[in-house]
Structures are given as C-alpha cells and as structure tokens.
Design an enzyme around this catalytic site. Structure first.
Site, mmCIF file in Angstrom:
data_model
loop_
_atom_site.group_PDB
_atom_site.id
_atom_site.type_symbol
_atom_site.label_atom_id
_atom_site.label_comp_id
_atom_site.label_asym_id
_atom_site.label_seq_id
_atom_site.Cartn_x
_atom_site.Cartn_y
_atom_site.Cartn_z
ATOM 1 N N GLU A 10 20.652 70.527 16.980
ATOM 2 C CA GLU A 10 21.940 69.947 17.378
ATOM 3 C C GLU A 10 23.076 70.452 16.485
ATOM 4 O OE1 GLU A 10 23.129 68.310 19.814
ATOM 5 O OE2 GLU A 10 21.314 67.777 20.911
ATOM 6 N N GLU B 98 23.773 74.018 17.501
ATOM 7 C CA GLU B 98 24.446 74.097 18.812
ATOM 8 C C GLU B 98 25.913 73.692 18.729
ATOM 9 O OE1 GLU B 98 20.701 73.031 21.845
ATOM 10 O OE2 GLU B 98 22.464 71.729 21.764
ATOM 11 N N GLU B 99 26.159 72.594 18.024
ATOM 12 C CA GLU B 99 27.525 72.051 18.029
ATOM 13 C C GLU B 99 28.464 72.787 17.078
ATOM 14 O OE1 GLU B 99 27.697 67.805 17.625
ATOM 15 O OE2 GLU B 99 26.600 67.477 19.501
#
Lengths: 303, 303
Positions: free
Chosen positions: B190, B193-194
């Site tokens: 995460e 990805e972010e």
C-alpha cells in the site's frame, strides 16, 4: 483497488459503509431527484436507485419488479441510462424471494459479489477501465483460549468432530469469532460453550494469519489468555468429547505441540505470560469519530 | 455453531478446509463408491457428489446438467436419497455459467451461503435440527502504515475519494489487505502504491476491531510501523490527491487526530515506538503442521 476502499484517515471503512448506513435516505433523495427530467429516458422504465460518492449506482431492492420480463426491460433501460450518465459500479441486491431475477442479471453482464443466507449481491462495472469495486470479506477470525488455574492446570478439551477426532489430543478451547462479535467476547463465549467455565479475558498474546483456509479465504487466529472465574466443568455434548483441568506440565508435553513449530511457539508465549515474562495486547474501548458506537483497540503497554 | 468449525488443536481450520483441498480425490472416490447399489434409488438420477467428514454432501460442480428440467429432477432425487442416508449439510457450488440453475435450487430449499465473482455457493441443511454449517468470511482486514524518516518526517497522504476528500487532512497511507496476502506484505504494498516509497516492515503496534463496516461485516485494522528504504515520492494519481514527507510535530498536531480518542491513541503508540517506549508484534514464519506451506505468527518479545 484496495486503496480506494480504505479512505478514512487511519481507518479502513470502505465506500459502501457510508452508503449502506443511510441507504434509506439515499433512496428517498434519489426518488425526489428522479421526478425531474431523465434526458429522454422514460422515467417508469428506470429501476429506482441511489447514487454513491464514487459515481456508483445502488439499485433499490424494494423497487424491483416481481416478474422477469418487466425486470429485463427495466434493467436494460436503466443500464443504458446509467451508462449515458457515466456512472461506474452498479450494485444489485436480490433478496432470496427475487431469485427468479438472478439469471437475467447475469445475462445483462452482472457478476456475483457476495451472498448471505437471505440475499445475493451482484455488481456490474460500467466503464471500460478495470473495476475498482471493493472485494467482499477476506478473512475469518478464530480464537484459542489459554485458561490456567491457581493449581497450574490448563482447561483442556478433546473434540468430537474434525481432524483431531479420536486422536486423544488435549487442546485449548477454540472457535470462530462471529461477524459483529468482539474477539475478547468470542473467546469468553467459546470457553463457556465448550466447558461451562466462566472466564475473564486478559490479553491477546499473538496471532497467526493463514491463507486458503475456508472457501479459499484467509484466516486470523488469535491466541488469548483468560483468567478462570469458576472451576466446575459442564462440557458441550454436541462438539466436545471430553473436557478437564489438566496439569500444564502434561498438557504442554504432548508431542502434538512439541512437534509443530507454531504450536510450540504459541504454548511458549502462553507460559511466558503466566510467568510474567511476556506482554500481549489488551482491548481498550475508544471512539474513532467515524462511527457512533465505540470500538476496541488492542495494544500493549507503553513503558 | 462456531465451535464445530474450529476443530484443529490451537488452529481454526473449518470443516470445509480439509475437504476443499482434496476435493478431486473426494469426487473420484465417491464416483467409484456410487457404482454400487443405491438402495433402490436410480443411479443416473443422483447428482455426482462427495461426502465430507461431517456427514455432509458436496455436489460435484463439474457433473451438473446444463438444462433446468434435468437439474430439477436430479436434485429432487438426490435430496431424497441423501435424506434417506441421513446426510446433514448439502453444498451446491454453481459456477457463473450455471446461473440458470439458481432459481431451481432456491425452490428446492437451498439458501445462499457465499459468492465470489465466478461462482455462487448454496447450502441446504437436511436434518430437523438447527444447521451447524460454518458461516462465510466475517472480516475485512486493513492496514495503516506509519513511516518515519531520519529527519522526523512522516510519510503523509491526502486522498482523492472517500469521506476525507477535500478535507485537507494528512493521514498515513492505508488500504485493505487482499485475501491471501500477508498483513506485512499488504502494508509494504500500500505504501509503495500510494507514494512510491519502498519500506521495510517492522511491527504491528496495535489493531482496532470494528463492526458493521462493509456489507455489515466486521473489520480488523492493523496499525503498522515501517522503515523507509527510499525517499522519493511518486504519488498514485487515481487515489491520492497529494503525498509528502511532513514533520511529525505538524502531522500529529492536526485536530483530526487530537479530537478522536482512538486516532490519538494510535498516534501515541506510533511515537512511543519510535522513541523505544513501546513494543508491538513482529511476524515469525512457522509451520502449523496442518498446511504444507508455512504461515506467519505475530508476537511480541519474550523478556
């Protein structure tokens, strides 16, 4: 995909949450809005629906027609309309009595999203881009309960069903936490159900995450320590073959625990905890600010 | 109910697990067995099936007829036969292309159990006694990632969607852990990805259990601390409005965190951890003895 579904600060509420909570309001507002112009689409052919914050459509399950031909016509008209509006995901919840509409929905391009005994949820993603709709629940949650009395005896059970049936292995009471049930409450409940012993929840000592466990879902299994508040054993007849207070020394010496690295580790921290050499996580009731009701945060001690 | 589904020592594998893993073997053995006498029932009318360790029936999805009339006849004959055999639960998995059979199954007394995009699972409990079939997955799992660099700056994001859209609030990267994904891997993924930042997973500092979060399911939300291995930010355009390294002092001073007891608590233990005053749980790869692959056990340090 996942990022879109955990949008709240340090919280993980998915998009649907805010919707589903006020779904009646959404439908009421939507019906009022839908009395206006529909850009050439015939009002009576559009299924009643609401709009979510992600440009998605939630079809009102109370407004579904009963017969298949009407549903087919209205669904096609509605999909054309929502496409023209550049909506994204469409949510269709079919209660069990509307099972006659399932096939038509699949034929209209819907797929299954999740199901509960009383309903089936289907979705259709309208754009050409990949779907960003959130997946359904991914984990089951289980507990094991380590209960030691003042005589250094462990509360131990043998099970009637499952892979250990007839093995003679004594184990801690275990069970699945129910949807909507707190982990600490599930642990106390399972001990009471299986053995009749009342307990006070102390700590979560650790947990295992497994995969492809039930219906290919993942599994979180929390090892808990509880303090006994009663000693008389009344075993559950349907599930439990035998239950007793067993000397810890004998319990932990079973080859079943000694030969499996994870079970041995679980046993080791249970014992370390009773000897004051280990601290797990305790539940604290706090408010997230996102939901009306408080929820529990599990953490260890700050030194 | 739950007790029957968590039968393995200190593990929580449900009854289906052992079945589903070897479902091909079950069907093969069952077909061989079914070549014998069926006590007056016509062999060709019985749907191909296997038997589980809980006196349950698993219908072989590869042996389903394609047309509804044949299915109706075979299902009725099969249910009568299994009833006579005193079987308990019947599991019927209908792949998406068999959606034409859903209505007949419901009319034969089946209810929905769970669904995935490619199939619908239905169940029927045969005895008069209450069903002891296990429920479907009960929880979604989310993570928040606390990433602090050597300049005491926190990796912070603003989100494009969801309830915090447009609020100006800076938060930790968060997201849902996928079915089959380890929590530590989900946290690292995460963050990458972010924000594009590479991290090393350190510890789970605590977790919150919430209820009625997504589709009425419960939610486990793990607060994780990760060590940054890179600093350049490449934000995700689809989900993230802005991302930056933000001084911890400013980050934690945001009223959003100070005004909510749970968010404040999460922040406090993140900071205590970086100052050496707090120990969370770390993942350890171990073997349960129940599955071929290892899995991870999260625990704190033993003193």
């Amino acid at each position: 995909m996942a990022a879109a579904n955990a949008s709240l600060g340090v919280d993980a509420l998915p998009p649907e949450d805010e919707l589903m909570k006020d779904v009646d309001t959404i439908f009421k507002n939507a019906r009022q809005a839908q009395t206006g112009s529909l850009n050439g689409f015939t009002q009576s052919y559009i299924l009643p629906y609401g709009i979510d914050n992600y440009d998605g459509v939630i079809i009102d399950p109370t407004g579904l027609p009963e017969d298949v031909p009407t549903f087919v016509v209205q669904l096609q008209a509605s999909l054309a309309y929502w496409n023209a509006q550049q909506r994204k995901g469409v949510w269709l919840k079919l209660p069990l009595p509307s099972a006659n509409l399932v096939l038509s929905a699949i034929q209209a391009g819907f797929t299954y999203h999740h199901a509960e005994p009383t309903y089936l949820m289907l979705t259709r993603w309208l754009p050409e881009t990949p779907s960003t709709l959130p997946p359904n629940a991914s984990h089951q949650v289980g507990v094991a309960a380590f209960v030691l009395n003042e005589k250094s005896e462990v509360l131990a059970v043998q099970e009637k069903n499952g892979p250990l049936r007839g093995s003679g292995i004594w184990k801690m009471p275990t069970g699945l936490v129910n949807q909507g049930e707190d982990i600490f409450a599930g642990a106390v409940r399972e001990v009471k159900e299986e053995t009749g012993v009342d307990t006070e929840f102390m700590q979560i000592l650790g947990f295992r995450q497994g995969h492809q466990v039930a219906f290919d879902k993942s599994d979180l299994f929390f090892v808990c320590i509880l303090k006994p508040c009663s000693s008389e054993i009344v075993k559950q007849d349907s599930e439990i073959e035998a239950a007793k207070w067993m000397p810890l020394v004998k319990f932990k010496a079973q080859p079943f625990f000694q030969e499996r690295s994870m079970l041995k580790r679980m046993m080791d921290i249970c014992i370390a905890s009773t000897e004051g050499h280990y601290q797990g996580f305790s539940p604290n009731e706090l408010n997230t600010g996102f939901q009306k009701q408080n929820s529990y945060f599990y953490q260890g001690p700050v030194h």
